[in-house]
Design an enzyme around this catalytic site. Structure first.
Site, mmCIF file in Angstrom:
data_model
loop_
_atom_site.group_PDB
_atom_site.id
_atom_site.type_symbol
_atom_site.label_atom_id
_atom_site.label_comp_id
_atom_site.label_asym_id
_atom_site.label_seq_id
_atom_site.Cartn_x
_atom_site.Cartn_y
_atom_site.Cartn_z
ATOM 1 N N ASP A 1 -2.133 -0.424 5.895
ATOM 2 C CA ASP A 1 -2.467 0.186 7.183
ATOM 3 C C ASP A 1 -3.958 0.390 7.393
ATOM 4 O O ASP A 1 -4.403 0.583 8.518
ATOM 5 C CB ASP A 1 -1.777 1.551 7.302
ATOM 6 N N ASP B 1 0.859 -1.183 0.000
ATOM 7 C CA ASP B 1 0.000 0.000 0.000
ATOM 8 C C ASP B 1 0.901 1.241 0.000
ATOM 9 O O ASP B 1 2.107 1.148 0.285
ATOM 10 C CB ASP B 1 -0.894 -0.039 1.246
ATOM 11 N N ASP C 1 -0.241 5.210 0.954
ATOM 12 C CA ASP C 1 -0.502 6.166 2.038
ATOM 13 C C ASP C 1 -0.652 5.460 3.375
ATOM 14 O O ASP C 1 -1.441 4.520 3.524
ATOM 15 C CB ASP C 1 -1.781 6.954 1.731
#
Length: 547
Positions: free
Chosen positions: A483, A302, A304
């Protein structure tokens, strides 16, 4: 076999919240459950046949499937005799443990069964399940205490025959239970005694059992996790009895990539559905690199919140130089893909590393290392155009809410919206979705998204990429780092085939499918550097990685 033997090659992911593991012996550690079952059948068939000849009652043989598991398996021998005979409507005097095997009493028949078992043990020996032994050694190496229990009074003889005398810190068998007056399973007393001798509370210990009565005992005792071992096709019954997870072998339990629960709901570990609270996940184990001696990682990242910290202005989320260098080094050794909710062109320009895959809009648009583009939802673009206009109109009086149009999504950010206005933002997005049935609402950290209502997400994108790269085999171990809530789809599809690493957010205690937790993007960079170190370098003729 002694406890100082070389531990198994694959590393152990220490189960969160567990300090000790208690194993049943027969059927879990040693392949003696079948010997017990045969001895029980010999006993009862001989007794029932003799009774039939004497009384004229029909002779109905003892059935290992119908009789052994529910009435005898896992119980002390006198309890097993009593419970089975009761199921046939037969009452016998209790007798005395000193009764000879020929006595027609509960104790006499129990002693006759024991004689049959010892005769079979001497003739056939005792064989250990090697994956179970490997797990015990790995648990010891990881610093956990291990105990073994059995309703049998023959534990010492069985362990000696199997060569496992020095493997366990604590042993509680039928002899100890009789001395202490402990009731048999499904009462948890023997497990509680083992936990006490190990110096741990039941909630901090795991129980591994193959018998329904044993699983019931572990659940009744409030143990942190109960693992059922199904070697005879009774997985559903073990789950119904209270097992948190059922496995057919202990090979892979609590090892990276096994995708198995590490605890039970309510104790900060794995829930029954396989997820765990982020704050209960273990950190990256020191010996994780041993997982890649025989398998190459396939790394999905991922952007961001994972490679970069979350910032108020997404345009300012720049990739740190050290992280870029770690990705480039890793990509020279093994396949790497960036999987982001950002538009494809956006994430490509931010990462700007050649020779890797990119997936934007949660995988709805992809670009391969040669620059070829693949799109999954072009016919949804008109609905997205309309919904974008509707969102801007609905939120015109909430200027702190920012509407961001992506190619295959509309993101509404409420990070700067006052607390009292956030519900208004959520309601506005839901109202727009109601007017656009081809779209669905998804969420993330301080974001609401409208996306095409199709069966596609980061998890589907991972599976597509693994298949496209031809890496769905035992030589590769897929890894995902993320996240956000939107990353859970990726963690879930890897739960039984790879590894998930979740980056902890502020006050983030959600349930996750990930296996390990990372503190922040700096620790992500550290892990990427380690992955590059651990990965074999499959150089082609020009020095470039080949896959």
């Amino acid at each position: 076999m002694n406890a100082e033997s070389t531990p198994p090659h694959r590393p152990l992911a220490r189960p969160a919240g567990v300090d000790a593991v208690i194993f049943d012996m027969d059927g879990v550690i040693t392949d003696t459950a079948s010997v017990h079952a045969a001895a029980w059948k010999q006993l009862f068939d001989e007794y029932l046949a003799a009774r039939s000849r004497r009384t004229g009652e029909p002779f109905e043989p003892f059935d290992i499937e119908a009789d052994y598991r529910p009435h005898v398996d896992g119980k002390p021998r006198y309890d097993g005799v009593r419970d089975f005979l009761r199921s046939r409507g037969i009452e016998l005097p209790e007798g005395d443990p000193r009764d000879p095997p020929e006595a027609e009493t509960i104790c006499g028949l129990g002693n006759r069964k024991n004689r049959a078992f010892l005769q079979r043990l001497e003739a056939e020996g005792a064989k250990a399940f090697q994956p179970a032994v490997d797990l015990v050694l790995a648990l010891r190496e990881a610093g956990l205490h291990v105990a073994i229990i059995s309703a049998s009074r023959n534990m010492a003889a069985v362990l000696e025959a199997a060569g496992l005398e020095g493997l366990f810190h604590v042993r509680v068998d039928g002899v100890v239970a009789a001395e202490l007056g402990l009731p048999g399973k499904p009462d948890p007393a023997v497990f509680e005694e083992a936990a006490s001798r190990l110096g741990v509370e039941p909630a901090r210990a795991a129980v591994i059992e193959d018998a329904i009565a044993g699983v019931q005992a572990g659940r009744a005792g409030g143990f942190g996790i109960v693992v059922g071992v199904d070697r005879t096709g009774q997985a559903d019954a073990l789950r119904d009895a209270g097992a948190d997870v059922v496995v057919s072998s202990l090979d892979g339990l609590w090892r990276p990539g096994a995708g198995l629960p590490m605890g039970s709901d309510g104790r900060g570990q794995r829930r029954g559905d396989g997820r765990a609270s982020i704050d209960a996940l273990p950190s990256v184990p020191d010996d994780l690199g041993r997982a890649f001696v025989d398998r190459r990682p396939v790394v999905f990242l991922d952007y961001d919140g994972t490679l970069t910290p979350i910032v108020d202005d997404p345009a300012k989320a720049r990739l740190p130089g050290a992280t870029r260098a770690a990705i480039e080094r890793l990509a020279a050794r093994t396949p790497v893909a960036i999987v982001s909710g950002r538009d494809l062109d956006d994430v490509c320009s931010l990462v700007a590393i050649e020779g890797i895959w990119y997936a934007g809009s949660h995988g709805l648009e992809l670009r391969d290392p040669d620059g070829r583009r693949i799109e999954q939802a072009e016919d949804y673009l008109p609905a997205l155009e309309s919904a974008e206009s509707a969102c801007r109109e609905a939120l015109r009086e909430v200027p702190e809410a920012r509407v961001e149009r992506k190619r295959f999504a509309i993101a509404v950010h409420d990070r700067r919206v006052p607390d009292e206005e956030r519900e208004r933002v959520a309601d506005a997005v839901e109202a727009v979705a109601a007017d656009h049935p081809r779209l669905r609402v998804t969420g993330g950290k301080r974001i609401h998204e409208l996306r095409p209502d199709i069966d596609w997400d980061k998890g589907r994108a991972l599976l597509w990429l693994i298949d496209e790269l031809g890496l769905d085999d035992e030589q590769h171990l897929p890894i995902y780092l993320g996240d956000d809530v939107t990353d859970e789809d990726a963690f879930e599809v890897l739960a039984e085939r790879g590894l998930g690493f979740v980056v902890r957010g502020e006050d983030d205690a959600r349930q996750t499918w990930a296996d390990f937790a990372l503190a922040d993007p700096d620790e992500v960079c550290w892990l990427l550097e380690r992955l590059a170190d651990w990965t074999r370098h499959p150089e082609g003729p020009t020095g470039a990685a080949t896959y």
